[in-house]
Design a protein around this motif. Sequence first.
Motif, PDB file in Angstrom:
ATOM      1  N   ALA A   1      -6.495  54.703   3.035  1.00  0.00           N
ATOM      2  CA  ALA A   1      -5.196  55.383   2.981  1.00  0.00           C
ATOM      3  C   ALA A   1      -5.226  56.640   3.839  1.00  0.00           C
ATOM      4  O   ALA A   1      -4.277  56.920   4.593  1.00  0.00           O
ATOM      5  CB  ALA A   1      -4.853  55.731   1.530  1.00  0.00           C
ATOM      6  N   ALA A   2      -6.316  57.389   3.758  1.00  0.00           N
ATOM      7  CA  ALA A   2      -6.431  58.619   4.555  1.00  0.00           C
ATOM      8  C   ALA A   2      -6.430  58.286   6.048  1.00  0.00           C
ATOM      9  O   ALA A   2      -5.791  58.989   6.851  1.00  0.00           O
ATOM     10  CB  ALA A   2      -7.705  59.376   4.166  1.00  0.00           C
ATOM     11  N   ALA A   3      -7.124  57.224   6.414  1.00  0.00           N
ATOM     12  CA  ALA A   3      -7.182  56.832   7.832  1.00  0.00           C
ATOM     13  C   ALA A   3      -5.793  56.486   8.350  1.00  0.00           C
ATOM     14  O   ALA A   3      -5.435  56.835   9.486  1.00  0.00           O
ATOM     15  CB  ALA A   3      -8.128  55.643   8.002  1.00  0.00           C
ATOM     16  N   VAL A   4      -5.001  55.830   7.529  1.00  0.00           N
ATOM     17  CA  VAL A   4      -3.637  55.463   7.938  1.00  0.00           C
ATOM     18  C   VAL A   4      -2.758  56.705   8.059  1.00  0.00           C
ATOM     19  O   VAL A   4      -2.025  56.886   9.041  1.00  0.00           O
ATOM     20  CB  VAL A   4      -3.033  54.458   6.933  1.00  0.00           C
ATOM     21  N   LEU A   5      -2.854  57.581   7.067  1.00  0.00           N
ATOM     22  CA  LEU A   5      -1.989  58.771   7.075  1.00  0.00           C
ATOM     23  C   LEU A   5      -2.326  59.699   8.242  1.00  0.00           C
ATOM     24  O   LEU A   5      -1.435  60.301   8.844  1.00  0.00           O
ATOM     25  CB  LEU A   5      -2.143  59.535   5.747  1.00  0.00           C
ATOM     26  N   ALA A   6      -3.608  59.826   8.532  1.00  0.00           N
ATOM     27  CA  ALA A   6      -4.035  60.756   9.585  1.00  0.00           C
ATOM     28  C   ALA A   6      -4.071  60.089  10.958  1.00  0.00           C
ATOM     29  O   ALA A   6      -4.208  60.770  11.977  1.00  0.00           O
ATOM     30  CB  ALA A   6      -5.425  61.316   9.245  1.00  0.00           C
ATOM     31  N   GLY A   7      -3.940  58.768  10.983  1.00  0.00           N
ATOM     32  CA  GLY A   7      -4.069  58.044  12.251  1.00  0.00           C
ATOM     33  C   GLY A   7      -2.731  57.749  12.903  1.00  0.00           C
ATOM     34  O   GLY A   7      -1.689  58.288  12.499  1.00  0.00           O
ATOM     35  N   THR A   8      -2.774  56.895  13.905  1.00  0.00           N
ATOM     36  CA  THR A   8      -1.554  56.516  14.624  1.00  0.00           C
ATOM     37  C   THR A   8      -1.480  54.992  14.709  1.00  0.00           C
ATOM     38  O   THR A   8      -2.494  54.300  14.549  1.00  0.00           O
ATOM     39  CB  THR A   8      -1.538  57.077  16.063  1.00  0.00           C
ATOM     40  N   GLY A   9      -0.280  54.495  14.942  1.00  0.00           N
ATOM     41  CA  GLY A   9      -0.097  53.063  15.189  1.00  0.00           C
ATOM     42  C   GLY A   9      -0.055  52.207  13.934  1.00  0.00           C
ATOM     43  O   GLY A   9      -0.253  50.995  14.004  1.00  0.00           O
ATOM     44  N   HIS A  10       0.179  52.841  12.768  1.00  0.00           N
ATOM     45  CA  HIS A  10       0.207  52.062  11.519  1.00  0.00           C
ATOM     46  C   HIS A  10       1.637  51.782  11.032  1.00  0.00           C
ATOM     47  O   HIS A  10       1.824  51.250   9.948  1.00  0.00           O
ATOM     48  CB  HIS A  10      -0.580  52.790  10.433  1.00  0.00           C
ATOM     49  N   GLU A  11       2.628  52.163  11.846  1.00  0.00           N
ATOM     50  CA  GLU A  11       4.016  51.974  11.424  1.00  0.00           C
ATOM     51  C   GLU A  11       4.339  50.488  11.298  1.00  0.00           C
ATOM     52  O   GLU A  11       4.015  49.699  12.194  1.00  0.00           O
ATOM     53  CB  GLU A  11       4.979  52.640  12.425  1.00  0.00           C
TER      54      GLU A  11
ATOM     55  N   ALA B   1       3.834  55.306   3.300  1.00  0.00           N
ATOM     56  CA  ALA B   1       2.761  54.348   2.999  1.00  0.00           C
ATOM     57  C   ALA B   1       2.753  54.107   1.495  1.00  0.00           C
ATOM     58  O   ALA B   1       3.010  55.032   0.714  1.00  0.00           O
ATOM     59  CB  ALA B   1       1.413  54.896   3.458  1.00  0.00           C
ATOM     60  N   TYR B   2       2.458  52.878   1.094  1.00  0.00           N
ATOM     61  CA  TYR B   2       2.535  52.523  -0.327  1.00  0.00           C
ATOM     62  C   TYR B   2       1.320  51.690  -0.727  1.00  0.00           C
ATOM     63  O   TYR B   2       0.953  50.735  -0.030  1.00  0.00           O
ATOM     64  CB  TYR B   2       3.825  51.719  -0.585  1.00  0.00           C
ATOM     65  N   THR B   3       0.715  52.048  -1.861  1.00  0.00           N
ATOM     66  CA  THR B   3      -0.437  51.287  -2.360  1.00  0.00           C
ATOM     67  C   THR B   3       0.058  50.083  -3.155  1.00  0.00           C
ATOM     68  O   THR B   3       0.419  50.204  -4.308  1.00  0.00           O
ATOM     69  CB  THR B   3      -1.348  52.154  -3.257  1.00  0.00           C
ATOM     70  N   SER B   4       0.068  48.942  -2.519  1.00  0.00           N
ATOM     71  CA  SER B   4       0.618  47.713  -3.108  1.00  0.00           C
ATOM     72  C   SER B   4      -0.509  46.852  -3.677  1.00  0.00           C
ATOM     73  O   SER B   4      -1.556  47.377  -4.080  1.00  0.00           O
ATOM     74  CB  SER B   4       1.425  46.987  -2.029  1.00  0.00           C
ATOM     75  N   ILE B   5      -0.295  45.549  -3.716  1.00  0.00           N
ATOM     76  CA  ILE B   5      -1.285  44.634  -4.316  1.00  0.00           C
ATOM     77  C   ILE B   5      -1.693  43.569  -3.299  1.00  0.00           C
ATOM     78  O   ILE B   5      -0.837  43.047  -2.564  1.00  0.00           O
ATOM     79  CB  ILE B   5      -0.718  43.966  -5.592  1.00  0.00           C
TER      80      ILE B   5
END
Length: 288
Positions: free
Chosen positions: A179-189, A100-104
């Motif tokens: 960001a935490a929700a994405v890292l700890a969650g599923t289906g964000h690929e 995951a990357y913090t973009s703009i």
Amino acid sequence: MIVVTGATGQLGRLVVRHLLELVPADQLAVVVRDRARATHPAEHGITVRTADHDIPESLIDAFQPGDRVLLVSGNQLGRRLAQHDAVIQAAKTADVALLAYTSILGGPATRFVIADDHQATEHAIEQSGLPFTFLRNGWYTENYTTQLPHVLARGTVIGTADGHSRLATATRDDYAAAAAAVLAGTGHENMTYELSGDRSWSLHEYAAELSRHAGENITYQQVSAVDYQRMLSAAGLPDAMLPVFVDTEDAIARGELATVTGDLSRLIDRPTTPLPAAIKTQLATAGQ
Ligand SMILES: NC(=O)c1ccc[n+]([C@@H]2O[C@H](COP(=O)([O-])OP(=O)(O)OC[C@H]3O[C@@H](n4cnc5c(N)ncnc54)[C@H](OP(=O)(O)O)[C@@H]3O)[C@@H](O)[C@H]2O)c1
């Protein structure tokens, strides 16, 4: 493991705090360049790995197969693209499960200077073939609110953008929660999220909101690029950064930081922090 880079920075620290509410500490790791500054993660039982993004060899053991990694974008223009490339290469070598990357906000559609590195980094991540999530963060509300002591002393918010220009900012904490929700969650690929506040505000509205909270008349003052750079320089900002700030003001004037998509509130499952609440918090912190 969920692995957070930049975990000693302002955003990364908040991501770690949110992750601690979502997953056990033994499933978390941070990658930092200075272990002594990672006392909070270490005290909570989080694995601390060390690496300097300027030294690709130091990243060899930063990631392991199956890790879900957050690359927090670097803070050094001119150097961060190479730093990001080093992290992407290390993540690829380790065969991580998610990068995951913090973009703009706006990604390739944005035209201001500081977006260039984000666009190139997104491209490099896509080229790596790794599963990714692009967290396209809008402007931090704190970019404005941390200036409050100066603004109150002066009685004006200053910029080169027209006062009717709008921004849809969100707090660092809101972006960190996403960001935490994405890292700890599923289906964000292979998902891209355009993250911003639920409601945009204009610079005039910001000044009016400040006036209400501070009990003083605060106005927005549009100045020329030359005057703006002179003021930033007098405030101690380095010469090399002055055109970058003016360029960002131009992007604000074009409305590039005003996009509202609702992606952020959907990811964090609550409304984003409203501007008045952020102002109130900052004024309380500053002891006003
Ligand atoms: N959207 C916005 O409004 C906005 C505003 C400002 C910045 N940003 C972007 O968002 C990012 C995160 O924001 P932030 O407020 O958390 O920034 P920050 O507090 O400056 O944190 C940056 C992090 O990057 C780490 N870092 C820098 N160079 C490194 C290197 N060579 N190797 C390893 N780590 C390195 C820093 O480590 P140390 O703690 O060791 O220094 C720190 O942890 C920024 O870096 C920038 O790309 C966005």
